[in-house]
Motif scaffolding. Structure first.
Motif, PDB file in Angstrom:
ATOM      1  N   ILE A 252      -9.989 -11.857  12.715  1.00  0.00           N
ATOM      2  CA  ILE A 252      -9.670 -12.987  11.833  1.00  0.00           C
ATOM      3  C   ILE A 252      -8.537 -12.688  10.863  1.00  0.00           C
ATOM      4  O   ILE A 252      -8.019 -13.598  10.210  1.00  0.00           O
ATOM      5  N   GLY A 253      -8.132 -11.436  10.748  1.00  0.00           N
ATOM      6  CA  GLY A 253      -7.028 -11.131   9.847  1.00  0.00           C
ATOM      7  C   GLY A 253      -6.828  -9.636   9.699  1.00  0.00           C
ATOM      8  O   GLY A 253      -7.690  -8.831  10.054  1.00  0.00           O
ATOM      9  N   GLU A 254      -5.665  -9.257   9.172  1.00  0.00           N
ATOM     10  CA  GLU A 254      -5.364  -7.847   8.949  1.00  0.00           C
ATOM     11  C   GLU A 254      -4.420  -7.696   7.774  1.00  0.00           C
ATOM     12  O   GLU A 254      -3.687  -8.623   7.411  1.00  0.00           O
ATOM     13  N   LYS A 255      -4.433  -6.513   7.155  1.00  0.00           N
ATOM     14  CA  LYS A 255      -3.572  -6.177   6.026  1.00  0.00           C
ATOM     15  C   LYS A 255      -3.081  -4.744   6.194  1.00  0.00           C
ATOM     16  O   LYS A 255      -3.774  -3.904   6.781  1.00  0.00           O
ATOM     17  N   PRO A 256      -1.892  -4.430   5.678  1.00  0.00           N
ATOM     18  CA  PRO A 256      -1.436  -3.035   5.727  1.00  0.00           C
ATOM     19  C   PRO A 256      -2.320  -2.161   4.843  1.00  0.00           C
ATOM     20  O   PRO A 256      -2.779  -2.604   3.780  1.00  0.00           O
ATOM     21  N   ASN A 257      -2.570  -0.939   5.268  1.00  0.00           N
ATOM     22  CA  ASN A 257      -3.404  -0.039   4.482  1.00  0.00           C
ATOM     23  C   ASN A 257      -2.536   0.687   3.462  1.00  0.00           C
ATOM     24  O   ASN A 257      -1.963   1.739   3.744  1.00  0.00           O
ATOM     25  N   LEU A 258      -2.478   0.127   2.262  1.00  0.00           N
ATOM     26  CA  LEU A 258      -1.637   0.679   1.205  1.00  0.00           C
ATOM     27  C   LEU A 258      -2.366   1.712   0.354  1.00  0.00           C
ATOM     28  O   LEU A 258      -1.774   2.706  -0.058  1.00  0.00           O
ATOM     29  N   PHE A 259      -3.653   1.474   0.070  1.00  0.00           N
ATOM     30  CA  PHE A 259      -4.361   2.308  -0.908  1.00  0.00           C
ATOM     31  C   PHE A 259      -5.741   2.783  -0.465  1.00  0.00           C
ATOM     32  O   PHE A 259      -6.381   3.535  -1.196  1.00  0.00           O
TER      33      PHE A 259
END
Length: 661
Positions: A252-259
């Motif tokens: 359903i969605g994804e985000k860059p792993n920043l932290f």
């Protein structure tokens, strides 16, 4: 003669078979990613009490000032973890920073439960089956990950992470809109967000919350179901480069792993929201709300349930999407063979540049005894770069010049495709189950090369009205004689596409772009979401002014000297606050076929209303689903009622939709 590591690895790959594990996440496909279950954060809750080697009931580090977590509110029953909220007026000591840090006896009205895993970890795949609660709005069942190891050794390094949290899901949170009590979003809206506390340049920490950083940390999902009605699976994969969320096995969605690289515990809890607590702006915190205390529905309708939780490590893996495509194609000697390879470096590893210089695909000649020789080979070294080494897809082209046709090989000899890479853990990673036999034919005996399939890709899957994107079709095999394709859209009103694959966004909603091969009538499809232009309200209406304009960074209001007209005539808007008095939808009913969509355009009155934003909900999302832009999509035959509700004053209108097969 000494056998090279490459030949030894190929021999090993030819005589061994890697069996896919029987246990894998919902939605995972056998023969693709390999999984290793981590038992210390996996539980089916079938015992009589919580396993104390795995779980901590009412963890000490979880202290809330608006209600109390109590170990009696989390327990096992009928093979489920139950976390309940009870109405229980009580007092407990509270350190009040708004009173100089003095400890006071605070009156609280509710108790809830929370359990966290004894063990923690960083990267992996976390999945649980949950059922929400009937009390709504006001309670939010949650499945999340959080770190508790601070202060870390790099606490004084600016930019270091002091706390990390991944919300796998927060159900029924109802605070996407607000802050008024009538602004709650529908029960099917769920949140999948990221939180972090960062060390600043001055050594002090600051929060990175989702709403100020929506592109990087905020994910909202309108589920096609009511989460309080039944169990559904919610999952997240935390990878070194990306974080991905899944509901019922669907991405359903994804985000860059920043932290989010700190060890985190698994936790289940149920929090209270603004219907039972209130926000204290002076102290920047949630406080108890004595005005909304009720015991109705507590705890019988205020108990979330967890059927299971499973945690996996993804092992280094390589696979192709459709083995049959390669096995059912005749590849001509002297031409090329394209192999689309998917790879995952593993939860705790990555693709190494050693041995195979990235990912290699070999066309291997084999016989009953195994490896004979490499007939053709191609590799991609770019997959070892920082932005690609953790996972992705690459296409490798094998040059079949000089490759002997299968018909001319010695008896019992055949070809196999062998994708492989070296993992940073030192192992060689091969395709599970093998890919053989591959048929290579001669120049003169092949005849017409038939199309065996087609795939489609696009530069983007999301457009704003007026924008375009280019769709690209790849016909298989690469040497097919007739590569002619045609394009079509499921809804030209939303998005149209020309015969060169260029799609045009026409109106807010969803459309499916389909490509069809002339030879064999093979098809592939891709979904396209179209959003309204920036500045448009979710209800499709907006106010205008001759002396001001709106931008993505804010909103405009009408000046006292401007006059705007609507279907109801003309009115002068003086810029003062105007409450909503009503909303209507025309027509009030309609019929669509399964898979088709229709866009609603509600009219909010009066024309000068200050907040014309609306939210949508469906009485039966399995029949008809509605998104935040008012696009109604038929899912299966039946009837449903779409409700439009204004965020100001809570006025409603309905649209009755009939979905035909």
């Amino acid at each position: 003669m000494k056998t090279s590591p490459l030949l030894a690895a190929l021999v090993l790959a030819g005589i061994s078979t890697v069996h896919a594990q029987d246990i894998r996440p919902m939605g995972a496909v056998e023969g693709e990613m390999r999984w290793q279950e981590l038992g210390n954060r996996t539980d089916d809750f079938n015992g009589n009490s919580l396993d104390s080697t795995k779980w901590i009931n009412d963890p000490d580090d979880l202290v809330i000032g608006a209600w109390t977590f109590d170990s009696n509110n989390a327990y096992l029953k009928d093979g489920k973890l139950n976390i309940e909220v009870t109405q229980d007026t009580h007092t407990r000591p509270f350190r009040d920073v708004c009173q100089g840090g003095a400890t006071v006896q605070r009156v609280l009205y509710y108790k809830s439960g929370a359990v966290k895993s004894t063990n923690d970890g960083v990267y992996g795949y976390y999945e649980a089956s949950l059922k929400g609660v009937k009390v709504f709005p006001g309670l939010s069942p949650a499945f999340w990950l959080y770190s508790d190891g601070h202060p870390y050794t790099d606490r004084n390094v600016p930019g270091s992470v002091d706390y990390s949290e991944i919300d796998i899901v927060e159900l029924q949170q109802a605070d996407w809109y607000g802050p008024g009590p009538d602004d709650a979003d529908p029960i099917n809206v769920m949140d999948h967000n990221l939180h972090a506390r960062i060390v600043g340049e001055n050594g002090n920490t600051y929060w990175r919350r989702p709403k100020p950083y929506p592109e990087a940390q905020l994910l909202k999902f309108d589920a096609p179901f009511d989460p309080s009605e039944d169990f559904h699976t919610y999952a997240v994969e935390n990878r070194k480069d990306v974080i991905r969320w899944y509901v019922d096995g669907e991405l359903i969605g994804e985000k860059p792993n920043l932290f989010w690289h700190r060890p985190m515990h698994v936790i289940f809890s149920m929090g209270l929201r603004r219907q039972f607590i209130r926000y204290n702006t002076e102290c920047n915190r949630a406080d108890p709300n004595p005005d909304t205390v009720t015991s109705v529905g507590f705890p019988e309708d205020a108990t979330m349930q967890v059927d299971y939780v499973k945690t996996w490590e993804v092992l280094p893996s390589v696979w192709v999407d459709d083995k049959s495509k390669y096995l059912g194609t005749n590849y001509q000697s002297g031409e090329t063979l394209d192999v689309v390879v998917n790879y995952h470096g593993g939860s705790n590893h990555h693709v190494s540049g050693d041995q195979y210089n990235g990912i290699t695909v070999n066309l291997v000649e084999k016989n009953a005894n195994g490896f004979v020789k490499i007939a053709a080979s191609a590799n991609d070294a770019s997959v070892t770069t920082e932005d690609k080494r953790y996972g992705g897809q690459t296409t490798l082209r094998l040059d079949l010049t000089g490759v002997t046709p299968v018909a001319d090989l010695p008896a019992g000899h055949y070809y196999a495709l062998a994708p492989v890479f070296r993992s940073s853990n030192g192992s060689d990673v091969f395709l599970q189950g093998g890919l053989q036999p591959i048929n290579v034919v001669s120049d003169g005996n092949n005849g017409p090369v038939a199309v065996t399939g087609v795939s489609v890709s696009a530069a983007t899957s999301q457009l704003t009205v007026g924008e375009t994107t280019q769709f690209t079709a790849t016909v298989y095999p690469a040497n097919a004689d007739n590569t002619t394709v045609s394009w079509g859209s499921s809804n030209n009103g939303i998005a149209s596409v020309n015969q060169q694959g260029l799609a045009q966004a026409n109106a807010a909603g969803n459309a499916t772009i389909t490509v069809t091969t002339e030879d064999g009538n093979h098809q592939a499809s891709s979904n396209l979401t179209v959003f309204a232009p920036s500045g448009s309200s979710s209800g499709g209406s907006s106010s205008s002014s001759s002396s001001s304009s709106s931008s993505s960074g804010g909103s405009s209001s009408s000046s006292s000297s401007s006059s705007s007209s609507s279907s109801g005539g003309s009115q002068t808007c003086d810029g003062s606050w105007v409450s909503v008095t009503g909303v209507s939808v025309s027509p009030t009913s309609g019929t669509i076929a399964k898979g088709q969509s229709i866009s609603l355009a509600p009219e909010v009155t009066p024309f000068c209303a200050s907040n014309k934003n609306v939210v949508y909900s469906s009485s039966n999302a399995l029949v008809a689903q509605v998104n935040s832009s008012g696009t109604v999509t038929g899912k299966k035959a039946g009837n449903a009622v779409i409700t439009v509700k204004t965020k100001n004053m809570g006025k409603t209108a309905t649209f009755a939709v009939t979905v035909t097969p």
